[in-house]
Write a protein that holds these residues in place. Structure first.
Motif, short mmCIF file in Angstrom:
data_model
loop_
_atom_site.label_atom_id
_atom_site.label_comp_id
_atom_site.label_asym_id
_atom_site.label_seq_id
_atom_site.Cartn_x
_atom_site.Cartn_y
_atom_site.Cartn_z
N ALA A 175 8.33 8.22 10.62
CA ALA A 175 7.78 7.70 9.36
C ALA A 175 8.09 6.22 9.22
N GLU A 176 9.32 5.81 9.54
CA GLU A 176 9.70 4.41 9.40
C GLU A 176 8.96 3.55 10.43
N LEU A 177 8.76 4.07 11.63
CA LEU A 177 7.99 3.33 12.63
C LEU A 177 6.57 3.10 12.13
N ASP A 178 5.96 4.12 11.54
CA ASP A 178 4.61 3.94 10.98
C ASP A 178 4.62 3.01 9.78
N SER A 179 5.69 3.03 9.00
CA SER A 179 5.80 2.12 7.86
C SER A 179 5.81 0.66 8.33
N LEU A 180 6.57 0.39 9.39
CA LEU A 180 6.61 -0.97 9.92
C LEU A 180 5.28 -1.35 10.55
N ALA A 181 4.59 -0.40 11.17
CA ALA A 181 3.25 -0.67 11.70
C ALA A 181 2.29 -0.97 10.56
N LEU A 182 2.40 -0.24 9.47
CA LEU A 182 1.58 -0.51 8.29
C LEU A 182 1.78 -1.94 7.81
N SER A 183 3.04 -2.37 7.71
CA SER A 183 3.33 -3.74 7.30
C SER A 183 2.70 -4.75 8.25
N ALA A 184 2.85 -4.49 9.55
CA ALA A 184 2.33 -5.42 10.56
C ALA A 184 0.81 -5.54 10.47
N TYR A 185 0.11 -4.41 10.37
CA TYR A 185 -1.35 -4.46 10.36
C TYR A 185 -1.91 -4.98 9.04
N ARG B 98 0.01 8.39 7.97
CA ARG B 98 0.98 9.02 8.89
C ARG B 98 2.40 8.93 8.34
N CYS B 99 2.73 7.80 7.78
CA CYS B 99 4.06 7.62 7.21
C CYS B 99 4.30 8.56 6.04
N LEU B 100 3.35 8.63 5.12
CA LEU B 100 3.53 9.44 3.91
C LEU B 100 3.67 10.93 4.25
N VAL B 101 2.97 11.38 5.27
CA VAL B 101 3.07 12.79 5.68
C VAL B 101 4.47 13.11 6.20
N ARG B 102 5.10 12.14 6.87
CA ARG B 102 6.37 12.40 7.54
C ARG B 102 7.60 11.97 6.74
N LEU B 103 7.43 11.27 5.65
CA LEU B 103 8.58 10.78 4.90
C LEU B 103 9.46 11.92 4.40
N ALA C 148 7.36 4.66 -2.42
CA ALA C 148 6.73 3.72 -3.35
C ALA C 148 6.16 2.51 -2.61
N ILE C 149 6.91 1.98 -1.66
CA ILE C 149 6.45 0.82 -0.90
C ILE C 149 5.23 1.19 -0.06
N THR C 150 5.29 2.32 0.63
CA THR C 150 4.17 2.74 1.48
C THR C 150 2.92 3.00 0.66
N THR C 151 3.08 3.65 -0.49
CA THR C 151 1.93 3.95 -1.34
C THR C 151 1.29 2.67 -1.85
N THR C 152 2.10 1.70 -2.22
CA THR C 152 1.57 0.42 -2.70
C THR C 152 0.82 -0.30 -1.58
N ARG C 153 1.36 -0.26 -0.38
CA ARG C 153 0.67 -0.90 0.75
C ARG C 153 -0.62 -0.16 1.09
N LEU C 154 -0.60 1.17 0.98
CA LEU C 154 -1.82 1.93 1.21
C LEU C 154 -2.90 1.52 0.22
N ALA C 155 -2.53 1.35 -1.03
CA ALA C 155 -3.50 0.92 -2.04
C ALA C 155 -4.13 -0.42 -1.67
N ASN D 67 -6.43 4.29 -7.96
CA ASN D 67 -5.74 5.56 -8.19
C ASN D 67 -4.46 5.66 -7.36
N THR D 68 -4.53 5.17 -6.12
CA THR D 68 -3.35 5.18 -5.27
C THR D 68 -2.26 4.31 -5.86
N ALA D 69 -2.63 3.11 -6.29
CA ALA D 69 -1.63 2.19 -6.86
C ALA D 69 -0.99 2.77 -8.11
N MET D 70 -1.80 3.45 -8.94
CA MET D 70 -1.27 4.00 -10.17
C MET D 70 -0.44 5.26 -9.94
#
Length: 332
Positions: free
Chosen positions: A220-230, A245-250, A259-266, A280-283
């Motif tokens: 999950a953390e590896l995917d979180s860092l990939a999310l940040s990078a992309y 992928r991150c949210l499923v595995r957290l 919270a950080i991953t959801t905000t980035r997803l939004a 909706n995702t952000a809220m």
């Protein structure tokens, strides 16, 4: 006042021991004292994953570092125990550093970093050295100083522990990936991700590792860092892929990370034109994180500004304005 009293209370017992009457026999400091400090460190780690970035976490960790150092002066101990005590102090300082980074208090983080680095050298603990230098790389990345970020992270990656344990190597590469993304280098970002994934796949799940690493670094953390990078590379489709992928595995206790991953997803959804889903995702981010976690609050405000820029008269923008007024008391 309550916070000052609380922080002062953390070190009370250790300071009392350190200032015992001169004619009393010096106490013996042993591994049981170290184990108590290590338990407090585990509590700090758990609090960070629930809340993150809070000034209270930073202050508590710094006070516990002082408590570990006070024990050094409070009695007799073997060299082994003294090394462990310095390691505990370094670990607490590194947590104070991380809380300051997460809370965007970069000047304070730099002070904690210097103290943590000195303590880690006295401890001779490669794992805590890795943590401190890896955090330094993250700090400089968040400050937009990618050259320094790469240099600091390379210090962490150059430690022997990376060759001994592929999971440390994976984390170092994953954070290198995020730095390459922030620097706008897609080729090195992709290469670092592949290498980080390969190292993680080689890691032995049964090997002993420090509590701070076990508590957060996984797929999950590896995917979180990939999310940040992309996100940094404006590759929003790949960013969204890694966010899901991150949210499923957290793990459930990783509330700050969720919270950080959801905000980035939004943000990734917004940049692909999915206005209503993005809003909706952000809220859906918890109100506590939206209002109390500095990094999350800033990212949500940036989300609102970008939504207003893209579609100022849209239904989504109106919905967001109402949400912002309810959450922060003003449009955001």
């Amino acid at each position: 006042m309550k916070r000052r009293l609380f922080v002062s209370g953390v070190t009370a017992s250790a300071l009392a021991a350190a200032t015992a009457p001169a004619n009393s026999s010096p106490r013996r400091i042993g591994m049981s004292d170290v184990e108590r400090l290590q338990q407090r460190f585990a509590e700090v780690i758990a609090s960070d994953h629930r809340h993150g970035g809070q000034l209270g976490i930073e202050q508590k960790a710094a006070a516990l570092a002082d408590s570990a150092l006070a024990l050094q002066e409070s009695g007799n101990a073997t060299l082994r125990v003294r090394s462990y005590l310095y390691g505990c102090a370094a670990a607490f300082r590194s947590s104070a550093m991380w809380a300051a980074i997460d809370g965007r208090r970069f000047d304070d983080a730099a002070v904690h970093m210097r103290e943590a680095q000195a303590l880690a050298e006295m401890a001779g603990d490669p794992a805590i050295k890795f943590r401190i230098w890896s955090h330094a790389g993250t700090m400089y990345r968040h400050m937009g100083r990618t050259a320094q970020a790469l240099s600091a992270n390379n210090v962490a990656r150059g430690l022997h522990i990376n060759r001994r344990d592929p999971l440390f190597a994976s984390l170092g590469l994953a954070r290198q990936m995020a730095i390459h993304g922030a620097a706008g280098d897609p080729t090195r970002t992709r290469r670092a991700y592949d290498e980080a994934q390969g190292a993680m796949d080689r890691a032995d799940s049964g090997e002993y590792r420090p509590v701070w690493l076990n508590a957060f670094y996984d797929q999950a953390e590896l995917d979180s860092l990939a999310l940040s990078a992309y996100l940094s590379l404006h590759d929003y489709e790949k960013a969204e892929f890694h966010a899901h992928r991150c949210l499923v595995r957290l793990r459930p206790y990783m509330r700050r990370s969720k919270a950080i991953t959801t905000t980035r997803l939004a943000r990734a959804q917004l940049e692909q034109g999915a206005l209503e889903p993005a809003t909706n995702t952000a809220m859906s981010v918890s109100t506590d994180a939206a209002t109390q976690h500095p990094r999350v609050a800033l990212m949500l405000r940036d989300f609102g500004a970008r939504l207003t820029e893209i579609a100022p008269r849209s239904t989504a923008a109106g919905t967001w304005t109402d949400y912002a007024r309810t959450t922060w008391g003003a449009a955001a």
